[in-house]
Design a protein around this motif. Structure first.
Motif, PDB file in Angstrom:
ATOM      1  N   LEU A   1       0.843  -1.201   0.000  1.00 22.61           N
ATOM      2  CA  LEU A   1       0.000   0.000   0.000  1.00 22.61           C
ATOM      3  C   LEU A   1       0.880   1.254   0.000  1.00 22.61           C
ATOM      4  CD1 LEU A   1      -2.764  -1.089   2.567  1.00 22.61           C
ATOM      5  CD2 LEU A   1      -3.034  -0.869   0.084  1.00 22.61           C
ATOM      6  N   GLU A   2       1.928   1.201   0.804  1.00 21.24           N
ATOM      7  CA  GLU A   2       2.830   2.355   0.920  1.00 21.24           C
ATOM      8  C   GLU A   2       3.520   2.654  -0.419  1.00 21.24           C
ATOM      9  OE1 GLU A   2       6.424   4.595   1.782  1.00 21.24           O
ATOM     10  OE2 GLU A   2       6.533   2.450   1.316  1.00 21.24           O
ATOM     11  N   ALA A   3       3.729   1.601  -1.220  1.00 19.09           N
ATOM     12  CA  ALA A   3       4.375   1.790  -2.526  1.00 19.09           C
ATOM     13  C   ALA A   3       3.336   2.132  -3.607  1.00 19.09           C
ATOM     14  CB  ALA A   3       5.150   0.529  -2.904  1.00 19.09           C
ATOM     15  N   GLY A   4       2.097   2.311  -3.203  1.00 16.03           N
ATOM     16  CA  GLY A   4       1.073   2.730  -4.156  1.00 16.03           C
ATOM     17  C   GLY A   4       0.347   1.591  -4.849  1.00 16.03           C
ATOM     18  N   VAL A   5       0.580   0.354  -4.409  1.00 17.67           N
ATOM     19  CA  VAL A   5      -0.116  -0.793  -5.016  1.00 17.67           C
ATOM     20  C   VAL A   5      -1.464  -0.953  -4.311  1.00 17.67           C
ATOM     21  CG1 VAL A   5      -0.012  -3.262  -5.483  1.00 17.67           C
ATOM     22  CG2 VAL A   5       2.091  -1.893  -5.509  1.00 17.67           C
ATOM     23  N   ARG A   6      -2.539  -0.838  -5.068  1.00 17.05           N
ATOM     24  CA  ARG A   6      -3.861  -0.823  -4.453  1.00 17.05           C
ATOM     25  C   ARG A   6      -4.627  -2.140  -4.631  1.00 17.05           C
ATOM     26  NH1 ARG A   6      -2.149   2.236  -1.812  1.00 17.05           N
ATOM     27  NH2 ARG A   6      -2.175   4.484  -1.849  1.00 17.05           N
ATOM     28  N   GLU A   7      -4.339  -2.844  -5.736  1.00  9.92           N
ATOM     29  CA  GLU A   7      -5.060  -4.107  -5.968  1.00  9.92           C
ATOM     30  C   GLU A   7      -4.181  -5.248  -5.497  1.00  9.92           C
ATOM     31  OE1 GLU A   7      -7.510  -5.006  -9.608  1.00  9.92           O
ATOM     32  OE2 GLU A   7      -6.567  -3.107 -10.145  1.00  9.92           O
ATOM     33  N   ILE A   8      -4.551  -5.857  -4.398  1.00 11.03           N
ATOM     34  CA  ILE A   8      -3.693  -6.870  -3.790  1.00 11.03           C
ATOM     35  C   ILE A   8      -4.419  -8.209  -3.715  1.00 11.03           C
ATOM     36  CG2 ILE A   8      -2.381  -7.502  -1.707  1.00 11.03           C
ATOM     37  CD1 ILE A   8      -2.145  -4.480  -1.125  1.00 11.03           C
ATOM     38  N   GLY A   9      -3.763  -9.239  -4.225  1.00 13.58           N
ATOM     39  CA  GLY A   9      -4.289 -10.594  -4.124  1.00 13.58           C
ATOM     40  C   GLY A   9      -3.425 -11.387  -3.149  1.00 13.58           C
ATOM     41  N   VAL A  10      -4.042 -12.283  -2.400  1.00 13.33           N
ATOM     42  CA  VAL A  10      -3.291 -13.128  -1.460  1.00 13.33           C
ATOM     43  C   VAL A  10      -3.550 -14.580  -1.842  1.00 13.33           C
ATOM     44  CG1 VAL A  10      -2.954 -13.755   0.966  1.00 13.33           C
ATOM     45  CG2 VAL A  10      -3.573 -11.409   0.374  1.00 13.33           C
ATOM     46  N   VAL A  11      -2.482 -15.299  -2.158  1.00 11.47           N
ATOM     47  CA  VAL A  11      -2.635 -16.710  -2.517  1.00 11.47           C
ATOM     48  C   VAL A  11      -2.621 -17.539  -1.240  1.00 11.47           C
ATOM     49  CG1 VAL A  11      -1.697 -18.651  -3.814  1.00 11.47           C
ATOM     50  CG2 VAL A  11      -1.518 -16.337  -4.747  1.00 11.47           C
ATOM     51  N   VAL A  12      -3.713 -18.256  -1.010  1.00  9.82           N
ATOM     52  CA  VAL A  12      -3.854 -19.078   0.190  1.00  9.82           C
ATOM     53  C   VAL A  12      -4.071 -20.528  -0.220  1.00  9.82           C
ATOM     54  CG1 VAL A  12      -4.786 -17.205   1.597  1.00  9.82           C
ATOM     55  CG2 VAL A  12      -6.354 -18.610   0.241  1.00  9.82           C
ATOM     56  N   SER A  13      -3.908 -21.431   0.735  1.00 12.08           N
ATOM     57  CA  SER A  13      -4.192 -22.839   0.468  1.00 12.08           C
ATOM     58  C   SER A  13      -5.394 -23.226   1.321  1.00 12.08           C
ATOM     59  CB  SER A  13      -2.974 -23.685   0.846  1.00 12.08           C
ATOM     60  OG  SER A  13      -2.737 -23.567   2.231  1.00 12.08           O
ATOM     61  N   PRO A  14      -5.981 -24.400   1.071  1.00 12.51           N
ATOM     62  CA  PRO A  14      -7.115 -24.804   1.910  1.00 12.51           C
ATOM     63  C   PRO A  14      -6.744 -24.794   3.399  1.00 12.51           C
ATOM     64  CG  PRO A  14      -6.932 -26.253   0.019  1.00 12.51           C
ATOM     65  CD  PRO A  14      -5.730 -25.365  -0.012  1.00 12.51           C
ATOM     66  N   GLU A  15      -5.463 -25.082   3.723  1.00  5.47           N
ATOM     67  CA  GLU A  15      -5.035 -25.108   5.137  1.00  5.47           C
ATOM     68  C   GLU A  15      -4.849 -23.708   5.709  1.00  5.47           C
ATOM     69  OE1 GLU A  15      -3.366 -26.632   2.705  1.00  5.47           O
ATOM     70  OE2 GLU A  15      -2.946 -28.728   3.201  1.00  5.47           O
TER      71      GLU A  15
ATOM     72  N   PHE B   1      10.846  -6.511   4.994  1.00  7.90           N
ATOM     73  CA  PHE B   1      11.808  -5.537   4.463  1.00  7.90           C
ATOM     74  C   PHE B   1      11.717  -4.257   5.285  1.00  7.90           C
ATOM     75  CE2 PHE B   1      10.882  -8.380   1.013  1.00  7.90           C
ATOM     76  CZ  PHE B   1      12.079  -8.500   0.326  1.00  7.90           C
ATOM     77  N   GLN B   2      12.806  -3.902   5.939  1.00  7.49           N
ATOM     78  CA  GLN B   2      12.783  -2.719   6.812  1.00  7.49           C
ATOM     79  C   GLN B   2      12.342  -1.468   6.068  1.00  7.49           C
ATOM     80  OE1 GLN B   2      16.613  -1.333   8.136  1.00  7.49           O
ATOM     81  NE2 GLN B   2      15.760  -0.183   9.826  1.00  7.49           N
ATOM     82  N   LYS B   3      12.881  -1.273   4.865  1.00  4.89           N
ATOM     83  CA  LYS B   3      12.652  -0.002   4.168  1.00  4.89           C
ATOM     84  C   LYS B   3      11.587  -0.107   3.084  1.00  4.89           C
ATOM     85  CE  LYS B   3      16.395   2.174   5.949  1.00  4.89           C
ATOM     86  NZ  LYS B   3      16.324   3.256   6.884  1.00  4.89           N
ATOM     87  N   GLY B   4      10.741  -1.119   3.181  1.00  2.00           N
ATOM     88  CA  GLY B   4       9.669  -1.220   2.203  1.00  2.00           C
ATOM     89  C   GLY B   4      10.158  -1.673   0.842  1.00  2.00           C
ATOM     90  N   ILE B   5       9.341  -1.436  -0.195  1.00  2.00           N
ATOM     91  CA  ILE B   5       9.623  -2.033  -1.503  1.00  2.00           C
ATOM     92  C   ILE B   5       9.635  -1.022  -2.651  1.00  2.00           C
ATOM     93  CG2 ILE B   5       8.739  -4.293  -0.819  1.00  2.00           C
ATOM     94  CD1 ILE B   5       6.204  -3.482  -2.534  1.00  2.00           C
ATOM     95  N   ARG B   6       9.578   0.263  -2.303  1.00  2.00           N
ATOM     96  CA  ARG B   6       9.514   1.288  -3.349  1.00  2.00           C
ATOM     97  C   ARG B   6      10.659   1.203  -4.354  1.00  2.00           C
ATOM     98  NH1 ARG B   6       6.670   6.182  -3.138  1.00  2.00           N
ATOM     99  NH2 ARG B   6       5.105   6.147  -1.503  1.00  2.00           N
ATOM    100  N   ARG B   7      11.877   0.982  -3.841  1.00  3.05           N
ATOM    101  CA  ARG B   7      13.045   1.018  -4.739  1.00  3.05           C
ATOM    102  C   ARG B   7      12.975  -0.056  -5.824  1.00  3.05           C
ATOM    103  NH1 ARG B   7      17.799   1.750  -2.651  1.00  3.05           N
ATOM    104  NH2 ARG B   7      19.190   0.091  -3.284  1.00  3.05           N
ATOM    105  N   PHE B   8      12.288  -1.156  -5.557  1.00  5.47           N
ATOM    106  CA  PHE B   8      12.178  -2.217  -6.573  1.00  5.47           C
ATOM    107  C   PHE B   8      11.192  -1.787  -7.665  1.00  5.47           C
ATOM    108  CE2 PHE B   8      12.786  -4.191  -2.324  1.00  5.47           C
ATOM    109  CZ  PHE B   8      14.150  -4.360  -2.449  1.00  5.47           C
ATOM    110  N   LEU B   9      10.132  -1.110  -7.238  1.00  6.20           N
ATOM    111  CA  LEU B   9       9.155  -0.604  -8.211  1.00  6.20           C
ATOM    112  C   LEU B   9       9.766   0.504  -9.072  1.00  6.20           C
ATOM    113  CD1 LEU B   9       6.161  -0.808  -5.828  1.00  6.20           C
ATOM    114  CD2 LEU B   9       6.092  -1.626  -8.158  1.00  6.20           C
TER     115      LEU B   9
END
Ligand code: G1P
Length: 348
Positions: free
Chosen positions: A42-56, A106-114
């Motif tokens: 969210l902090e990097a501006g990504v608004r549409e987030i999917g979470v891959v889960v398993s039945p467990e 990640f301490q400093k978030g993920i902006r630099r990768f984007l």
């Protein structure tokens, strides 16, 4: 840009904790690990987030992420990270996306990768120099271009470990479709990235700034807890009675600290009770947990865990949800233990 958080894994190296709850739902410094992933996206501006889960893992993660604007994608079988991307195909559509391993911090978030994901780049991977890269993906760079990638090599060609955040153009979905399972029987994201390289695409490596933690093993959880507590902003919303709080301490709403000493950094969760006790540095006491007439430091106590009347100081301990450590008076002077499969106890 979309975000895809992977949280379907079995977390086998963290058993017994992960027998009953998925790794990303384990709390460090007061919050489930997966919260930090969602917040960083969210902090990097990504608004549409999917979470891959398993039945467990589905149920616990939905509880952990209540209130967060995320969508869930079900991966029926744990067949690897690239397989998880494959099952999320409909969610991802034609959009570039950030792939985020739900147990990575990640301490400093993920902006630099984007920011490094410029036109013409097919993938960005996060890299960290480590002493022993054999338990990670390992990259070989030419300038900032990744020219080769190996998954958990016995003889690593560099000290650059692949950290759990990747930015992909949708081209990767094509490569994923054609992958074959690796020697460990999984569809590896590392192979998908190597596939991009083999097709002449540009894959860029960006070094992680600040600390990075892959919470694979028990010691990593204690480390992650310590690192996150170091950044705590003190706050006292619970009741503190005849007690001394020193350093950075958070006492959440409804928590009670009575005739106790707490030395920060420490986090006392909502509704927890600390009574006639000592809570030392780098300790998280989970929601509704109890520490009574005992001493605990550099430890992680989950929700409703109990430490009562324990005379010896507990150090480097991880207590799962509703786990209890108590001592008893009278004879015989013996240890009474009820331990689930793969529990670990060290007696001094
Ligand atoms: C995965 C990736 C590996 C990466 C690591 C980072 O491994 O396959 O390339 O270095 O995450 O956390 P896993 O932890 O799933 O074994």
């Amino acid at each position: 840009m979309k975000g895809l958080i992977l949280a379907a894994g079995r977390g086998t190296r963290l058993r017994p904790l992960t027998h009953t709850r998925p790794k990303p739902a384990i709390r460090v410094a007061g919050r489930p690990i997966i919260h930090y992933a969602v917040e960083n996206l969210l902090e990097a501006g990504v608004r549409e987030i999917g979470v891959v889960v398993s039945p467990e893992t589905e149920r616990d993660l939905k509880v952990a992420l209540e209130g967060y604007p995320v969508r869930y994608v079900l991966q029926e079988e744990p067949q690897g990270l690239a397989h998880a991307v494959d099952v999320a195909r409909d969610f991802l559509g034609e959009s570039p996306f950030v792939l985020y391993l739900g147990d990575n911090l990640f301490q400093k978030g993920i902006r630099r990768f984007l920011e490094a994901f410029k036109p013409g780049v097919s993938a960005v991977i996060a890299l960290v120099r480590v002493e022993d890269p054999r338990q990670f993906g390992v990259a070989v760079l030419e300038g900032n271009r990744v020219v080769r990638l190996l998954e958990k090599p016995k003889d690593p060609p560099s000290d650059l470990a692949v950290a759990g955040v990747y930015v992909f153009s949708p081209e990767v979905l094509e490569v994923v479709r054609g992958l074959k399972p690796s020697a460990r029987g999984e569809y590896e994201i590392t192979d998908a990235i190597q596939g991009l390289i083999d097709r002449g695409k540009t894959v860029v490596g960006v070094e992680v700034e600040g600390w990075w933690k892959d919470t694979g093993r028990h010691q990593d959880l204690l480390d992650a807890n310590r690192l996150l507590l170091e950044e705590l902003t003190p706050k006292v919303e619970g009741d503190v009675v005849e007690s001394q709080l020193t350093g950075r301490v958070v006492v959440e709403k409804g928590a009670k600290v009575v005739r106790s000493t707490v030395i920060g950094p420490a986090h006392i969760g909502a509704g927890a009770v600390v009574e006639e006790a000592f809570v030392g540095p780098f300790t998280s006491v989970g929601p509704r947990a109890r520490v009574v007439r005992s001493e605990v430091e550099y430890s992680l106590l989950e929700e409703e865990a109990v430490v009562e009347e324990v005379r010896l100081r507990l150090q480097e301990c991880i207590l799962g949800v509703r786990a209890e450590v108590k001592s008893r008076d009278g004879l015989p002077r013996a240890h009474r233990l009820i331990l689930g499969d793969l529990s670990q106890v060290e007696l001094a």
